[in-house]
Each structure stands twice: as C-alpha cells, then as structure tokens.
Design a protein around this motif. Structure first.
Motif, PDB file in Angstrom:
ATOM      1  N   LEU A  90      60.363  59.593  30.593  1.00 21.36           N
ATOM      2  CA  LEU A  90      59.918  60.944  30.901  1.00 21.36           C
ATOM      3  C   LEU A  90      60.984  61.876  30.342  1.00 21.36           C
ATOM      4  N   ILE A  91      60.573  63.069  29.994  1.00 17.57           N
ATOM      5  CA  ILE A  91      61.546  64.008  29.439  1.00 17.57           C
ATOM      6  C   ILE A  91      62.257  64.686  30.611  1.00 17.57           C
ATOM      7  N   GLU A  92      63.568  64.445  30.704  1.00 14.03           N
ATOM      8  CA  GLU A  92      64.299  64.810  31.923  1.00 14.03           C
ATOM      9  C   GLU A  92      64.386  66.311  32.155  1.00 14.03           C
ATOM     10  N   ARG A  93      64.417  67.083  31.082  1.00 13.43           N
ATOM     11  CA  ARG A  93      64.563  68.527  31.299  1.00 13.43           C
ATOM     12  C   ARG A  93      63.222  69.200  31.573  1.00 13.43           C
ATOM     13  N   MET A  94      62.159  68.422  31.614  1.00 12.02           N
ATOM     14  CA  MET A  94      60.842  68.984  31.931  1.00 12.02           C
ATOM     15  C   MET A  94      60.389  68.498  33.303  1.00 12.02           C
ATOM     16  N   THR A  95      59.645  69.343  34.016  1.00 13.86           N
ATOM     17  CA  THR A  95      59.063  68.916  35.288  1.00 13.86           C
ATOM     18  C   THR A  95      57.962  67.894  35.019  1.00 13.86           C
ATOM     19  N   VAL A  96      57.486  67.300  36.100  1.00 16.39           N
ATOM     20  CA  VAL A  96      56.381  66.342  35.992  1.00 16.39           C
ATOM     21  C   VAL A  96      55.190  67.010  35.306  1.00 16.39           C
ATOM     22  N   PHE A  97      54.856  68.223  35.764  1.00 14.21           N
ATOM     23  CA  PHE A  97      53.721  68.913  35.138  1.00 14.21           C
ATOM     24  C   PHE A  97      53.965  69.146  33.649  1.00 14.21           C
ATOM     25  N   GLU A  98      55.166  69.593  33.315  1.00 16.74           N
ATOM     26  CA  GLU A  98      55.460  69.866  31.902  1.00 16.74           C
ATOM     27  C   GLU A  98      55.403  68.596  31.053  1.00 16.74           C
ATOM     28  N   ASN A  99      55.839  67.470  31.636  1.00 18.62           N
ATOM     29  CA  ASN A  99      55.740  66.194  30.923  1.00 18.62           C
ATOM     30  C   ASN A  99      54.278  65.863  30.603  1.00 18.62           C
ATOM     31  N   LEU A 100      53.413  66.079  31.584  1.00 13.11           N
ATOM     32  CA  LEU A 100      51.995  65.753  31.381  1.00 13.11           C
ATOM     33  C   LEU A 100      51.342  66.762  30.435  1.00 13.11           C
ATOM     34  N   GLN A 144      57.989  55.595  37.350  1.00 13.78           N
ATOM     35  CA  GLN A 144      57.113  54.632  36.692  1.00 13.78           C
ATOM     36  C   GLN A 144      55.640  55.016  36.890  1.00 13.78           C
ATOM     37  N   ARG A 145      55.313  55.446  38.114  1.00 16.40           N
ATOM     38  CA  ARG A 145      53.923  55.845  38.374  1.00 16.40           C
ATOM     39  C   ARG A 145      53.541  57.097  37.582  1.00 16.40           C
ATOM     40  N   ILE A 146      54.502  58.026  37.422  1.00 20.02           N
ATOM     41  CA  ILE A 146      54.228  59.216  36.597  1.00 20.02           C
ATOM     42  C   ILE A 146      53.973  58.779  35.143  1.00 20.02           C
ATOM     43  N   ALA A 147      54.778  57.826  34.675  1.00 25.05           N
ATOM     44  CA  ALA A 147      54.592  57.336  33.295  1.00 25.05           C
ATOM     45  C   ALA A 147      53.203  56.711  33.136  1.00 25.05           C
ATOM     46  N   ILE A 148      52.740  56.042  34.181  1.00 26.50           N
ATOM     47  CA  ILE A 148      51.400  55.446  34.128  1.00 26.50           C
ATOM     48  C   ILE A 148      50.342  56.551  34.154  1.00 26.50           C
ATOM     49  N   ALA A 149      50.564  57.551  35.007  1.00 25.52           N
ATOM     50  CA  ALA A 149      49.624  58.688  35.044  1.00 25.52           C
ATOM     51  C   ALA A 149      49.514  59.313  33.657  1.00 25.52           C
ATOM     52  N   ARG A 150      50.638  59.426  32.997  1.00 24.68           N
ATOM     53  CA  ARG A 150      50.663  60.008  31.644  1.00 24.68           C
ATOM     54  C   ARG A 150      49.851  59.162  30.669  1.00 24.68           C
ATOM     55  N   ALA A 151      49.980  57.829  30.798  1.00 26.10           N
ATOM     56  CA  ALA A 151      49.245  56.939  29.892  1.00 26.10           C
ATOM     57  C   ALA A 151      47.741  56.970  30.162  1.00 26.10           C
ATOM     58  N   LEU A 152      47.362  57.276  31.409  1.00 28.93           N
ATOM     59  CA  LEU A 152      45.947  57.203  31.784  1.00 28.93           C
ATOM     60  C   LEU A 152      45.257  58.567  31.755  1.00 28.93           C
ATOM     61  N   ILE A 153      46.011  59.599  31.423  1.00 24.81           N
ATOM     62  CA  ILE A 153      45.514  60.968  31.624  1.00 24.81           C
ATOM     63  C   ILE A 153      44.260  61.263  30.801  1.00 24.81           C
ATOM     64  N   ASN A 154      44.127  60.569  29.686  1.00 26.21           N
ATOM     65  CA  ASN A 154      42.982  60.826  28.816  1.00 26.21           C
ATOM     66  C   ASN A 154      41.841  59.841  29.032  1.00 26.21           C
ATOM     67  N   GLU A 155      41.880  59.084  30.157  1.00 26.45           N
ATOM     68  CA  GLU A 155      40.872  58.056  30.406  1.00 26.45           C
ATOM     69  C   GLU A 155      40.667  57.206  29.148  1.00 26.45           C
TER      70      GLU A 155
END
Ligand SMILES: Nc1ncnc2c1ncn2[C@@H]1O[C@H](COP(=O)(O)OP(=O)(O)OP(=O)(O)O)[C@@H](O)[C@H]1O
Ligand SMILES: [Mg+2]
Length: 237
Positions: A90-100, A144-155
């Motif tokens: 995840l990009i550390e200087r970005m929030t969870v929302f900004e990463n997504l 790790q769960r955020i990284a998975i959310a990122r991978a699944l975001i586009n279904e």
C-alpha cells in the motif's frame, strides 16, 4: 478460463521451473495451487499474468492466447485480473481511500464513482470504518485485507493470489479465504497458491499440486470434519 497446454518454463540451462504442465480451470472455479518451495507456483501465476512468457507451450486466459496478444492489449487484459501478492504494497503516504482511488483511476473509473466503489470494496473486507486511516495506522492483517479489497475492487473475472495468507494467524486466514469465497460466489474465478496444508485440507476445493515443476496431483480436498451422518449409519457409499 485458465488453460495451460504443455507449458515449459526454463529460466536458464540449469533451472527449469515448469515441465510440460497442462491443466484447465473453468469459469467460476475456486482452486488451490500447492507444492514445496521452488516447485514453480509463483512462476505459474506469473505466466497467467503474462509477467513472463513460456519457453514452450500455450497459455490461454479468459479466451486470450497470451502468446499472440499484443503489448498494447496488455493493460486491458490485466484489468480483468485481480492479483494479490504476499508482499502487498500500500502506498504509505496515502490514506486507504486514496490508495483505492489511485487504482480506480488506473482502471479508468470516473472520480465521482470512487467513494462508492471504495466503500463497497472495504465493506467486503469489513474495514469500511478505516477509509481515512493511513496504512501504518493499521495492523498487518488489516493492511493485507485492504490489499485484497484493492485487488477485488473491479470485480475481476479472474483472481490470482500468491500466498495471500502467509504470516497471518488462523482466524485471519479463514477470514481472508472467506473474502475470496464471496468474490467467487459473485462470479470471479479464483486461483490461490499456498503452502498451508491445513487450509487446503479444510477447504473441500480442488487442489493442483506441483512437484519440482510437474503436476503430480489434481484432486478435491476432503474436509477433515466430523464424519457425515450417512457414514455413521452406514447409509450410502
Ligand atoms: N527469474 C528467475 N531466474 C532463474 N530462476 C528462477 C527465476 N524465478 C524462479 N526461478 C526458479 O524456478 C523455480 C520455481 O520458482 P518459484 O518461485 O515458481 O517457486 P515457488 O513454488 O513459488 O516457491 P515458494 O513456495 O518458495 O514461493 C525455482 O527453482 C527458482 O529458483
Ligand atoms: Mg512462490
């Protein structure tokens, strides 16, 4: 959905990572890939993502023959695939929302949809309350769960994961497998590489086993739970 026809991958004259590997994964399947360290699991996943090309044989993913696919088609192809790696970043200087949001921009999703999409993806991993947190404010499992959310975001049509539960405790491992199972129920085809015997044994899913670059075993794991009622009473086979 994923087809390997006599695939061999040689990195150099001393190291052949995959030997004549043939298998098929149909649309909607959920399959585990296992085998000892060095067996060729990551190599196989990289071939699916076309990060590398086979020395021999053909790989067809989502109806595309990866050998004849043009470089210009690669970004479109990769958008159909969600990938999860153990060394998720995840990009550390970005929030969870900004990463997504960053990924959604890469995927070509208009900004006005980002909040809704990000929220939906975070709900799927039960972390919607962490929208504005920075990665370093989260535990390893949450990241790790955020990284998975990122991978699944586009279904994605296909989800490929390399040791997604490495270094996580058993409860969290189950939670993460559940996230993949739900994505699978929504229609994604899932392939997970893992060393975790217990995880595989409990799953009741199809397992492809690699041994030094060859497929040695393809079976469905039988869950090691209490005996079924039928077998206690001697009914059925
Ligand atoms: N870029 C490379 N150059 C040379 N050899 C490589 C390269 N990548 C992998 N290999 C070799 O290919 C074989 C398979 O490696 P791979 O990473 O696919 O194994 P793995 O099953 O994922 O192992 P692990 O469980 O440790 O992650 C190994 O012998 C490895 O040394
Ligand atoms: Mg590996």
């Amino acid at each position: 959905m994923i087809h390997f026809y006599h695939v061999t991958k040689r990195f150099d004259q001393y190291s052949t990572a995959l030997h004549d590997v043939t298998f098929h994964i149909e649309k909607g399947e959920f399959v585990f890939l296992t085998g000892a360290s060095g067996a060729g699991k990551s190599t196989l996943l990289k071939l699916i993502l076309r990060q590398i090309q086979p020395s021999d044989g053909q790989v067809v993913v989502n109806g595309r023959n990866l050998k004849s696919m043009r470089r210009s088609q690669l970004p479109f192809f990769r958008r159909e695939i969600g990938m999860v790696f153990q060394d998720f970043k995840l990009i550390e200087r970005m929030t969870v929302f900004e990463n997504l949001s960053f990924i959604l921009t890469v995927l070509g999703i208009p900004p006005r949809e980002h909040k809704k999409r990000a929220y939906g993806a975070l709900r799927a991993v039960s972390l919607h309350h962490k929208l504005n947190a920075y990665p370093l404010q989260l535990s390893g499992g949450e990241q790790q769960r955020i990284a998975i959310a990122r991978a699944l975001i586009n279904e994605p049509l296909v989800i490929v994961a390399d040791e997604p539960t490495g270094n996580l405790d058993p409860d969290l491992t189950q939670e993460i497998v559940q996230i993949f199972a739900e994505a699978n129920m929504r229609g994604s085809t899932v392939l997970i590489a893992t060393h975790d015997r217990e995880l595989i044994e409990q799953s009741g899913r199809r397992v492809i086993t690699l041994d030094r670059g060859r497929i040695t075993d393809e079976r469905v794991a039988v869950p090691q739970r209490a005996p079924r009622v039928e077998s206690i009473f001697g009914i059925g086979g």
